[in-house]
Design an enzyme around this catalytic site. Structure first.
Site, PDB file in Angstrom:
ATOM      1  N   THR A  11       0.828  -1.223   0.000  1.00 18.51           N
ATOM      2  CA  THR A  11       0.000   0.000   0.000  1.00 18.51           C
ATOM      3  C   THR A  11       0.859   1.269   0.000  1.00 18.51           C
ATOM      4  OG1 THR A  11      -1.609  -1.250   1.278  1.00 18.51           O
ATOM      5  CG2 THR A  11      -1.900   1.142   1.227  1.00 18.51           C
ATOM      6  N   ILE A  12       1.794   1.361   0.923  1.00 13.95           N
ATOM      7  CA  ILE A  12       2.632   2.558   1.021  1.00 13.95           C
ATOM      8  C   ILE A  12       3.767   2.503  -0.010  1.00 13.95           C
ATOM      9  CG2 ILE A  12       4.179   3.880   2.554  1.00 13.95           C
ATOM     10  CD1 ILE A  12       1.169   4.056   3.312  1.00 13.95           C
ATOM     11  N   SER A 140       3.343   7.846  11.571  1.00 14.38           N
ATOM     12  CA  SER A 140       2.158   7.196  10.998  1.00 14.38           C
ATOM     13  C   SER A 140       1.204   8.210  10.374  1.00 14.38           C
ATOM     14  CB  SER A 140       1.424   6.438  12.104  1.00 14.38           C
ATOM     15  OG  SER A 140       0.770   7.386  12.934  1.00 14.38           O
ATOM     16  N   CYS A 141       0.182   7.690   9.718  1.00 14.71           N
ATOM     17  CA  CYS A 141      -0.830   8.553   9.090  1.00 14.71           C
ATOM     18  C   CYS A 141      -1.527   9.431  10.127  1.00 14.71           C
ATOM     19  CB  CYS A 141      -1.833   7.710   8.322  1.00 14.71           C
ATOM     20  SG  CYS A 141      -2.392   6.247   9.219  1.00 14.71           S
ATOM     21  N   ASN A 142      -1.949   8.838  11.261  1.00 13.63           N
ATOM     22  CA  ASN A 142      -2.629   9.640  12.289  1.00 13.63           C
ATOM     23  C   ASN A 142      -1.701  10.703  12.868  1.00 13.63           C
ATOM     24  OD1 ASN A 142      -5.389   8.773  12.630  1.00 13.63           O
ATOM     25  ND2 ASN A 142      -4.547   6.767  13.200  1.00 13.63           N
ATOM     26  N   ARG A 169     -10.098   3.737  10.918  1.00 12.43           N
ATOM     27  CA  ARG A 169     -10.684   2.756   9.993  1.00 12.43           C
ATOM     28  C   ARG A 169     -10.185   1.359  10.374  1.00 12.43           C
ATOM     29  NH1 ARG A 169      -6.263   1.101   9.516  1.00 12.43           N
ATOM     30  NH2 ARG A 169      -4.690   1.383   7.900  1.00 12.43           N
ATOM     31  N   HIS A 195      -1.062   7.360  20.492  1.00 10.64           N
ATOM     32  CA  HIS A 195      -0.945   8.369  19.419  1.00 10.64           C
ATOM     33  C   HIS A 195      -0.356   9.681  19.927  1.00 10.64           C
ATOM     34  CE1 HIS A 195      -4.123   5.473  18.295  1.00 10.64           C
ATOM     35  NE2 HIS A 195      -3.524   5.535  17.114  1.00 10.64           N
ATOM     36  N   GLY A 196      -0.767  10.086  21.147  1.00  8.14           N
ATOM     37  CA  GLY A 196      -0.230  11.332  21.722  1.00  8.14           C
ATOM     38  C   GLY A 196       1.290  11.273  21.857  1.00  8.14           C
ATOM     39  N   HIS A 221      -9.363   7.745   8.505  1.00  6.33           N
ATOM     40  CA  HIS A 221      -9.503   7.972   9.941  1.00  6.33           C
ATOM     41  C   HIS A 221     -10.200   9.329  10.107  1.00  6.33           C
ATOM     42  CE1 HIS A 221      -6.552   4.807  10.571  1.00  6.33           C
ATOM     43  NE2 HIS A 221      -5.615   5.486   9.941  1.00  6.33           N
ATOM     44  N   GLN A 302      -5.658   7.602   5.048  1.00  3.89           N
ATOM     45  CA  GLN A 302      -4.535   6.859   5.637  1.00  3.89           C
ATOM     46  C   GLN A 302      -3.531   6.329   4.627  1.00  3.89           C
ATOM     47  OE1 GLN A 302      -7.583   5.515   5.372  1.00  3.89           O
ATOM     48  NE2 GLN A 302      -7.356   3.420   4.667  1.00  3.89           N
TER      49      GLN A 302
HETATM   50  P1  NAD Z   1       1.146  -3.665   3.158  1.00  6.56           P
HETATM   51  O1  NAD Z   1       0.856  -4.963   3.823  1.00  6.56           O
HETATM   52  O2  NAD Z   1       0.131  -3.096   2.242  1.00  6.56           O
HETATM   53  O3  NAD Z   1       2.516  -3.768   2.367  1.00  6.56           O
HETATM   54  C1  NAD Z   1       3.674  -4.295   2.949  1.00  6.56           C
HETATM   55  C2  NAD Z   1       4.586  -4.856   1.876  1.00  6.56           C
HETATM   56  O4  NAD Z   1       5.764  -5.362   2.482  1.00  6.56           O
HETATM   57  C3  NAD Z   1       3.969  -6.010   1.114  1.00  6.56           C
HETATM   58  O5  NAD Z   1       4.301  -5.836  -0.244  1.00  6.56           O
HETATM   59  C4  NAD Z   1       4.662  -7.247   1.693  1.00  6.56           C
HETATM   60  O6  NAD Z   1       4.764  -8.277   0.729  1.00  6.56           O
HETATM   61  C5  NAD Z   1       6.035  -6.670   2.009  1.00  6.56           C
HETATM   62  N1  NAD Z   1       6.789  -7.458   3.002  1.00  6.56           N
HETATM   63  C6  NAD Z   1       6.342  -8.388   3.863  1.00  6.56           C
HETATM   64  N2  NAD Z   1       7.367  -8.892   4.580  1.00  6.56           N
HETATM   65  C7  NAD Z   1       8.489  -8.233   4.173  1.00  6.56           C
HETATM   66  C8  NAD Z   1       9.861  -8.319   4.527  1.00  6.56           C
HETATM   67  N3  NAD Z   1      10.303  -9.161   5.470  1.00  6.56           N
HETATM   68  N4  NAD Z   1      10.737  -7.489   3.911  1.00  6.56           N
HETATM   69  C9  NAD Z   1      10.326  -6.635   2.952  1.00  6.56           C
HETATM   70  N5  NAD Z   1       9.025  -6.534   2.565  1.00  6.56           N
HETATM   71  C10 NAD Z   1       8.122  -7.318   3.181  1.00  6.56           C
HETATM   72  O7  NAD Z   1       1.471  -2.663   4.345  1.00  6.56           O
HETATM   73  P2  NAD Z   1       1.357  -1.073   4.322  1.00  6.56           P
HETATM   74  O8  NAD Z   1      -0.047  -0.703   4.659  1.00  6.56           O
HETATM   75  O9  NAD Z   1       1.947  -0.545   3.085  1.00  6.56           O
HETATM   76  O10 NAD Z   1       2.220  -0.700   5.593  1.00  6.56           O
HETATM   77  C11 NAD Z   1       3.625  -0.574   5.529  1.00  6.56           C
HETATM   78  C12 NAD Z   1       4.094   0.347   6.622  1.00  6.56           C
HETATM   79  O11 NAD Z   1       3.502   1.628   6.390  1.00  6.56           O
HETATM   80  C13 NAD Z   1       3.709  -0.054   8.044  1.00  6.56           C
HETATM   81  O12 NAD Z   1       4.713   0.380   8.925  1.00  6.56           O
HETATM   82  C14 NAD Z   1       2.464   0.762   8.292  1.00  6.56           C
HETATM   83  O13 NAD Z   1       2.210   0.995   9.647  1.00  6.56           O
HETATM   84  C15 NAD Z   1       2.819   2.047   7.568  1.00  6.56           C
HETATM   85  N6  NAD Z   1       1.656   2.850   7.204  1.00  6.56           N
HETATM   86  C16 NAD Z   1       0.563   2.278   6.643  1.00  6.56           C
HETATM   87  C17 NAD Z   1      -0.526   3.060   6.345  1.00  6.56           C
HETATM   88  C18 NAD Z   1      -1.774   2.466   5.760  1.00  6.56           C
HETATM   89  O14 NAD Z   1      -2.833   3.019   5.965  1.00  6.56           O
HETATM   90  N7  NAD Z   1      -1.712   1.409   5.011  1.00  6.56           N
HETATM   91  C19 NAD Z   1      -0.507   4.442   6.601  1.00  6.56           C
HETATM   92  C20 NAD Z   1       0.665   5.017   7.118  1.00  6.56           C
HETATM   93  C21 NAD Z   1       1.737   4.196   7.444  1.00  6.56           C
END
Ligand code: NAD
Length: 337
Positions: A11-12, A140-142, A169, A195-196, A221, A302
């Protein structure tokens, strides 16, 4: 050109990869996937060199007929900086396993604890602190959403104390892993929530207490903010401040944007890839004041709010570009007004 690798094209990761590709001072060397999924195929279709994030899994890609440019170790050797976008706390493990031994700079995401990295980042709050650092975590996003508004208010009027209720969410739209499917869950059950303290990693002097619920929604969120300021200001003054603050977008329920559902449709019509919104969406008509107390609601998209922050963090760590110059460049390339 700053050479960037993405570890974890989820996702990110995919959003950061596309945002890096839009900059004229950095380029993507490659991205990793750990398994031969549809996203691995899409990464290649998008023109990115694909590397295997777990060297032991290389054969799985071969068996699935997906061509790799190598594994994570090959990618590391070609990059100036890695953006670790792996899930949960895996980033902290990757730091010890890969980035530290290779002496390569790395950026981590919100789920990795501040203490594991030692430096957290939000462009408006503490861009310069990332200069010269090997490891930095984009909050983080929040926390990004809170830091932008609270940082602006603190600078303009002084924040005596901030009390915030977060409505989170349950899961991202593309995931079926977590819930609740129905229900309103105090999450975490402990008050204050984490979060704080996370905001304090980028705005250390703030007096902030947060609590949070998780609800059956995937879109965004939402935050209810109650803030005591050091002085009395009018709602109009706050609106003017927010209009001038970067990466905040004012929306109005009077125009039909009454919930995150309508905000998602608004985002779809906005015309960005994956209907991403990089801004806090502040409900202008929620802004109210009682003496020196300020109240308002905001929504936090997010999946995309941290993307411009990752781009600025790369510049802070790998170049001499100033915070203002970097944010302006990032905003322009991503279409943020
Ligand atoms: P995600 O599950 O969508 O993507 C994670 C990716 O990492 C996947 O492609 C997965 O295959 C890969 N992966 C798994 N194990 C791995 C490893 N050992 N080494 C390398 N890659 C690996 O997750 P995401 O939502 O993109 O979240 C990633 C980070 O971003 C987290 O720290 C999360 O807290 C943060 N984040 C997420 C959001 C959100 O809303 N999705 C918002 C802000 C921050």
């Amino acid at each position: 050109m700053i050479k960037v690798g993405i570890n974890g094209y989820g996702t990110i990761g995919k959003r950061v990869a596309d945002a890096v590709s839009k900059q004229d001072d950095m380029e993507i060397v490659g991205v990793t996937k750990t398994r031969p999924t549809w996203e691995a195929k899409n990464a290649i279709k998008a023109g990115y060199k694909l590397f295997c994030g777990i060297p032991d899994n290389v054969n799985n890609f071969k068996e699935a007929g997906i061509e790799l440019a190598g594994d994570i170790n090959d990618l590391l050797g070609q990059c100036d900086i890695m953006i670790d976008c792996s899930p949960k706390k895996i980033g902290a493990e990757n730091l010890e396993k890969y980035y530290k031994p290779q002496g390569i700079k790395a950026i981590y995401q919100g789920a990795v604890k501040h203490d594991a990295i030692g430096e957290s980042f939000n462009a408006q709050s503490n861009y310069d602190s990332a200069k010269g650092k090997q490891n930095v975590r984009v909050v983080s996003c929040n926390t990004t959403g809170l830091s932008r508004v609270l940082g602006a208010l603190d600078k303009a009027y002084g924040v005596k104390k901030a009390r915030v209720v977060l409505v989170r969410r349950a899961s991202d739209p593309g995931s079926s892993k977590s819930g609740p499917v129905d229900g309103i869950v105090p999450n975490p059950i402990t008050v204050p929530s984490h979060h704080g303290p996370d905001v304090l990693t980028v705005l250390p002097k703030l007096n902030i207490v947060t609590s949070a619920f998780k609800v059956s929604s995937t879109f965004m969120h939402a935050h209810s903010l109650m803030i005591e300021l050091d002085k009395e200001v009018s709602a109009e003054e706050v609106k003017e401040l927010f209009k001038k603050t970067p990466r905040l977008l004012m929306v109005n329920s009077s125009e039909g944007l009454t919930s995150t559902a309508e905000l998602m449709e608004f985002a779809r019509d906005f015309g960005r890839p994956r209907y991403d919104m990089y801004e806090n969406l502040v409900w202008e008509d929620s802004i109210g004041v009682e003496g020196n107390e300020l109240y308002f609601f905001q929504a936090v998209p997010q999946e995309s709010i941290v993307i411009p922050e990752n781009i600025d963090c790369i510049r802070a760590m790998c170049s001499d570009v100033s915070a203002e110059e970097s944010m302006e460049k990032t905003n322009k390339t991503l279409g943020i007004k």
